[in-house]
Design an enzyme around this catalytic site. Structure first.
Site, mmCIF file in Angstrom:
data_model
loop_
_atom_site.group_PDB
_atom_site.id
_atom_site.type_symbol
_atom_site.label_atom_id
_atom_site.label_comp_id
_atom_site.label_asym_id
_atom_site.label_seq_id
_atom_site.Cartn_x
_atom_site.Cartn_y
_atom_site.Cartn_z
ATOM 1 N N SER A 142 0.813 -1.215 0.000
ATOM 2 C CA SER A 142 0.000 0.000 0.000
ATOM 3 C C SER A 142 0.849 1.269 0.000
ATOM 4 O O SER A 142 2.020 1.261 0.382
ATOM 5 C CB SER A 142 -0.905 0.020 1.231
HETATM 6 N N1 SAH Z 1 -0.631 -5.162 4.158
HETATM 7 C C1 SAH Z 1 0.034 -5.453 2.905
HETATM 8 C C2 SAH Z 1 -0.858 -5.080 1.733
HETATM 9 C C3 SAH Z 1 -0.955 -6.222 0.796
HETATM 10 S S1 SAH Z 1 -2.272 -6.133 -0.389
HETATM 11 C C4 SAH Z 1 1.397 -4.791 2.834
HETATM 12 O O1 SAH Z 1 1.771 -4.043 3.747
HETATM 13 O O2 SAH Z 1 2.137 -5.068 1.894
HETATM 14 C C5 SAH Z 1 -3.476 -7.171 0.387
HETATM 15 C C6 SAH Z 1 -3.122 -8.612 0.582
HETATM 16 O O3 SAH Z 1 -4.319 -9.288 1.021
HETATM 17 C C7 SAH Z 1 -2.645 -9.356 -0.647
HETATM 18 O O4 SAH Z 1 -1.380 -9.881 -0.403
HETATM 19 C C8 SAH Z 1 -3.685 -10.476 -0.822
HETATM 20 O O5 SAH Z 1 -3.124 -11.678 -1.295
HETATM 21 C C9 SAH Z 1 -4.230 -10.622 0.588
HETATM 22 N N2 SAH Z 1 -5.554 -11.256 0.695
HETATM 23 C C10 SAH Z 1 -6.617 -11.187 -0.145
HETATM 24 N N3 SAH Z 1 -7.653 -11.909 0.335
HETATM 25 C C11 SAH Z 1 -7.238 -12.443 1.519
HETATM 26 C C12 SAH Z 1 -7.843 -13.284 2.503
HETATM 27 N N4 SAH Z 1 -9.099 -13.765 2.366
HETATM 28 N N5 SAH Z 1 -7.116 -13.626 3.605
HETATM 29 C C13 SAH Z 1 -5.841 -13.183 3.754
HETATM 30 N N6 SAH Z 1 -5.219 -12.378 2.850
HETATM 31 C C14 SAH Z 1 -5.901 -12.032 1.760
#
Ligand code: SAH
Length: 204
Positions: A52
């Site tokens: 993000s």
């Molecule tokens: N907090 C992260 C942002 C990653 S984007 C950072 O600091 O980099 C959001 C993430 O949520 C992605 O990696 C995606 O694979 C994950 N995601 C999507 N659906 C999900 C679920 N049901 N449970 C866990 N993670 C999930």
């Protein structure tokens, strides 16, 4: 990055700004994006996901109003950057990622960086992590169309949750607070997040 992107946009909490100075974002991005690691934008990571925008990480963390003894749950580990920020500010961080590759990579990075208060799990975060509930704070970094019931149940009395809700491309960040067993919600900011998916890849 801290001064021009985070402080300049009105985030004033000293401990939070310190956390952003301590966590090196370039360690969480793919090698080809290292030159852009401190830019004011999200960046691609593996599995077509994103790390993000720093300001959004700061805004969401600020909204949780974390205390040193808080237990925090994060859904969507991704690169691990948000979890590292949380770990600077709270006692323990539980983070769940649905892609095994991303979850394992983040776990390895946390250990290399010396974090001893982050626990990772590969699985579907929609269900939360009941074995470690209740949580003082819950942060969701992927967007479902509705707020998952299990996460609301796993929020402690006095707990806060920040979550993007809605279908792509634009969702709203919603801040929830639990007081006397009741949940109050407030829409705080329009945002763009990747969708929350289940283990078959279907959007929630
Ligand atoms: N907090 C992260 C942002 C990653 S984007 C950072 O600091 O980099 C959001 C993430 O949520 C992605 O990696 C995606 O694979 C994950 N995601 C999507 N659906 C999900 C679920 N049901 N449970 C866990 N993670 C999930």
């Amino acid at each position: 990055m801290v001064k021009t992107q985070i402080e300049a946009r009105g985030i004033a909490d000293k401990k939070l700004l310190e956390a952003f100075r301590n966590v090196e974002r370039h360690k969480f991005v793919l090698p080809e994006y290292i030159p852009y690691a401190y830019n004011d934008s999200p960046l691609p990571i593996e599995e077509e996901q994103t790390i993000s925008q720093p300001y959004i990480v700061a805004f969401m963390t600020d909204a949780l109003n974390l205390g040193k003894t808080d237990k925090v749950l994060e859904i969507g580990t991704g690169s691990g950057y948000q979890a590292a920020i949380l770990a600077e500010l709270s006692d323990s961080v539980y983070t769940i990622e649905i892609f095994e590759n991303l979850g394992n990579k983040a776990r390895k990075l946390f250990s290399e960086l010396g974090y001893k208060n982050i626990w990772c799990k590969v699985g579907d975060g929609f269900q939360g992590w009941p074995e470690h509930a209740p949580f003082d704070a819950i942060i969701v970094t992927c967007a479902p169309t509705k707020i998952p019931e299990p996460l609301q149940e796993q929020l402690a009395e006095g707990g806060r949750m920040i979550i993007p809700v809605g279908s792509s491309p634009v969702q709203h960040l919603v801040l929830l607070k639990k007081r006397k067993g009741k949940i109050r919600e407030e829409r705080v900011l329009p945002v763009r997040f990747v969708p929350m998916i289940d283990t078959s890849g279907k959007k929630y």
